[in-house]
Design a protein around this motif. Structure first.
Motif, short mmCIF file in Angstrom:
data_model
loop_
_atom_site.label_atom_id
_atom_site.label_comp_id
_atom_site.label_asym_id
_atom_site.label_seq_id
_atom_site.Cartn_x
_atom_site.Cartn_y
_atom_site.Cartn_z
N ASP A 182 -1.95 4.10 -0.31
CA ASP A 182 -3.01 4.03 -1.32
C ASP A 182 -3.12 2.61 -1.86
N VAL A 183 -4.35 2.15 -2.07
CA VAL A 183 -4.59 0.79 -2.55
C VAL A 183 -4.40 0.67 -4.06
N LYS A 184 -4.51 1.77 -4.79
CA LYS A 184 -4.56 1.72 -6.25
C LYS A 184 -3.28 1.14 -6.87
N TYR A 185 -2.12 1.37 -6.24
CA TYR A 185 -0.87 0.87 -6.81
C TYR A 185 -0.80 -0.66 -6.76
N PHE B 152 0.84 -1.19 0.00
CA PHE B 152 0.00 0.00 0.00
C PHE B 152 0.88 1.25 0.00
N TRP C 99 6.69 3.61 -15.69
CA TRP C 99 7.00 3.00 -14.41
C TRP C 99 8.34 2.27 -14.53
N HIS D 14 1.57 -1.93 -9.67
CA HIS D 14 2.75 -1.08 -9.60
C HIS D 14 3.38 -1.17 -8.21
N GLU E 45 5.56 9.62 -8.63
CA GLU E 45 4.46 8.86 -8.04
C GLU E 45 4.94 7.45 -7.73
N PRO E 46 4.54 6.86 -6.60
CA PRO E 46 3.79 7.39 -5.47
C PRO E 46 4.59 8.45 -4.70
N LYS F 31 -3.50 -2.58 -6.80
CA LYS F 31 -4.50 -3.03 -7.77
C LYS F 31 -3.96 -2.97 -9.19
N GLU F 32 -3.18 -1.94 -9.49
CA GLU F 32 -2.62 -1.77 -10.83
C GLU F 32 -1.34 -2.58 -11.05
#
Length: 200
Positions: free
Chosen positions: A34-37, A30, A119, A42, A141-142, A39-40
């Motif tokens: 953030d959870v999005k990384y 995380f 990335w 990354h 990012e992140p 999920k994606e």
């Protein structure tokens, strides 16, 4: 301190280290809170090896549970139980070592991050990325990912070092228990004699 008591102390010391390892490895999924990384997909490659969960977590936990049992009087608190504790301690040490190697690789290679184009792992094979003030600007990012990964990987390395050390001590303790006994029986006899002794 007899070998039985020593086993209980070692097991009790391993439990918080197991929790720390699992927590650090989980938090690395995380990134930037953030959870999005995750999920994606990354996520830094070394995080996916689950060094803190599988090695410093599950393997060390199994070892700690058995080591604690050998410290209690009963079926495993004897010479044979101490012999098996050597094997379990070796498994725990292997788990801690795996966690350390994965964390060291993660620290050496640096984090996966977005540099406004793609990335990448910009600090791989670079010795100066640990100087955070210079390297952080390469990762857009992140947010604060270099500091985030570095702190957690260092925490994993510290926890795994202590795990290996404690398991190595248990190997020696188990060997002493095999040769000399756990002295749990002596403790039980002493307790019984105190119970049935009438006050003067």
């Amino acid at each position: 301190m007899c070998s039985g008591k020593c086993s209980r102390v070692i097991a009790g010391s391993l439990y918080p280290l197991v929790l720390l390892s699992i927590l650090c490895n989980t938090m690395l999924f995380f990134r930037g809170w953030d959870v999005k990384y995750a999920k994606e997909g990354h996520v830094t490659e070394e995080v996916k090896y689950l060094g803190g969960i599988a090695g410093g977590g599950i393997l060390v936990l199994v070892a700690a549970l058995y080591i604690q049992v050998t410290g209690e009087h009963g079926c495993c608190g004897n010479r044979l139980g101490m012999f098996f504790s050597i094997i379990f301690a070796a498994v725990g040490a292997a788990g801690g070592l795996y966690s350390f190697i994965v964390a060291a690789l993660g620290l050496a290679n640096g984090p996966l991050c977005y540099n406004s184009k793609e990335w990448i792992t910009p600090f791989k094979n670079s010795s100066n990325y640990v100087s955070l003030t210079k390297s952080d600007h390469q990762c857009i990012e992140p947010k604060n990912v270099v500091m985030f990964d570095t702190v957690l990987f260092i925490a994993l390395m510290a926890a795994s070092c202590l795990q290996v050390l404690l398991c190595a001590i248990q190997v020696i303790n188990g060997l002493v228990g095999c040769l000399c006994g756990t002295c749990n029986k002596k403790e039980v006899k002493t307790n019984k004699s105190h119970k049935f002794s009438a006050p003067l």
